[in-house]
Design a protein around this motif. Sequence first.
Motif, PDB file in Angstrom:
ATOM      1  N   GLU A  59       3.770   2.602  -3.614  1.00 28.27           N
ATOM      2  CA  GLU A  59       4.088   2.640  -2.181  1.00 28.27           C
ATOM      3  C   GLU A  59       5.300   1.789  -1.857  1.00 28.27           C
ATOM      4  O   GLU A  59       6.067   2.103  -0.948  1.00 28.27           O
ATOM      5  N   VAL A 100      -3.630   3.853  -3.723  1.00 28.95           N
ATOM      6  CA  VAL A 100      -2.474   4.456  -4.386  1.00 28.95           C
ATOM      7  C   VAL A 100      -1.519   3.382  -4.884  1.00 28.95           C
ATOM      8  O   VAL A 100      -1.563   2.219  -4.474  1.00 28.95           O
ATOM      9  N   HIS A 128      -2.350   1.046  -0.292  1.00 25.19           N
ATOM     10  CA  HIS A 128      -1.638   0.901  -1.570  1.00 25.19           C
ATOM     11  C   HIS A 128      -2.026  -0.389  -2.272  1.00 25.19           C
ATOM     12  O   HIS A 128      -2.200  -1.435  -1.659  1.00 25.19           O
ATOM     13  N   ASN A 170      -3.677   6.588  -9.484  1.00 26.28           N
ATOM     14  CA  ASN A 170      -4.304   6.321  -8.198  1.00 26.28           C
ATOM     15  C   ASN A 170      -5.816   6.440  -8.388  1.00 26.28           C
ATOM     16  O   ASN A 170      -6.291   7.100  -9.304  1.00 26.28           O
ATOM     17  N   ASN A 213      -6.065   5.662   3.508  1.00 26.60           N
ATOM     18  CA  ASN A 213      -5.130   5.471   2.403  1.00 26.60           C
ATOM     19  C   ASN A 213      -4.561   4.057   2.432  1.00 26.60           C
ATOM     20  O   ASN A 213      -4.086   3.587   3.469  1.00 26.60           O
TER      21      ASN A 213
END
Length: 318
Positions: free
Chosen positions: A152, A149, A85, A65, A83
């Motif tokens: 996911e 990130v 993905h 990440n 946040n």
Amino acid sequence: AIDDLCALVRHDSQLGNEASAQGWIADKFAAMGLDVERVKIDINALRDQPGFSPPVIDGCDGRENVVGLHRPQNPTGRSLILNGHMDVVPTGPAEQWRFGPFTPHVEDDWIYGRGAGDMKAGIIAYCHALQALHDIGLEPAAPVTLQSVIEEECTGNGALACLHAGYKADCAIIPEPFNQTLMTAQLGVMWFQIHVSGSPAHVLDTSAGSNAIEAAFGFFETLKEVEEIWNHPTHRHAAFGAHVHPVNFNLGKIEGGEWASTVPPVCTADIRVGFYPGMELEKVRETIEAVKQSALDNHPSCKGAKIDITYRGFQAEG
């Protein structure tokens, strides 16, 4: 923003292939003046954490990440995590794309390309939101953490790794594409794989064998009865009372058999089920196991078959 999104879409970031796109966003964070840190996924460290899901591919350890940190000199107020993905789902058949899945195409008010909406647009949006404040001479008074990130789309272990590494805030916003609405409740998701064993026979006497592929469909037909029950208005969670069909089960992948003229002795199928907030994972698994027994006892296609179930991928409560 459109140029940035198109640049990011050009990076194929399907499962296990996210490094190039993560490198791009790390450079973007650095250009914004943020402190850039990387968080590796360590499966052994995460295995006993709440929210962990068994990975669906080998080689998860070491994939990264990317985190960008805005650290004000004299922080006041409440901190924020933004946040998003970077991983995207498979592209499907290439011939069904007018342009390549990783060749971004702008047409009218739309950008086409795998991951353009889900959710590279959200990542670019939070970058430009923070940059817009900087451009008019302002900055957030509290710490802001930008997280890009992975994992996911199949486990959630990327975001979990960030949490386990100590990145926390008073609030987190995830700019997923939900048609300009705020999501206030989230269904749980569970993935599992069934391994069906039948017994082979020649096509001249199919009754002498047990067809593993047909048994897999028999299991799923039985499972769909649960989907119908859970969608009935009397069974719905209050947050989904007005939804037409909130819970969906999906037979997403299947492979089996070995010869066109042989009753197939083996079959493997990957299945996804949704369920309401408040339903415990163990209770959902108990339901799935009960479906297996019911199919073996009652569905004609499952006669003589053996079904084993492996839970991997999403094991995520609502």
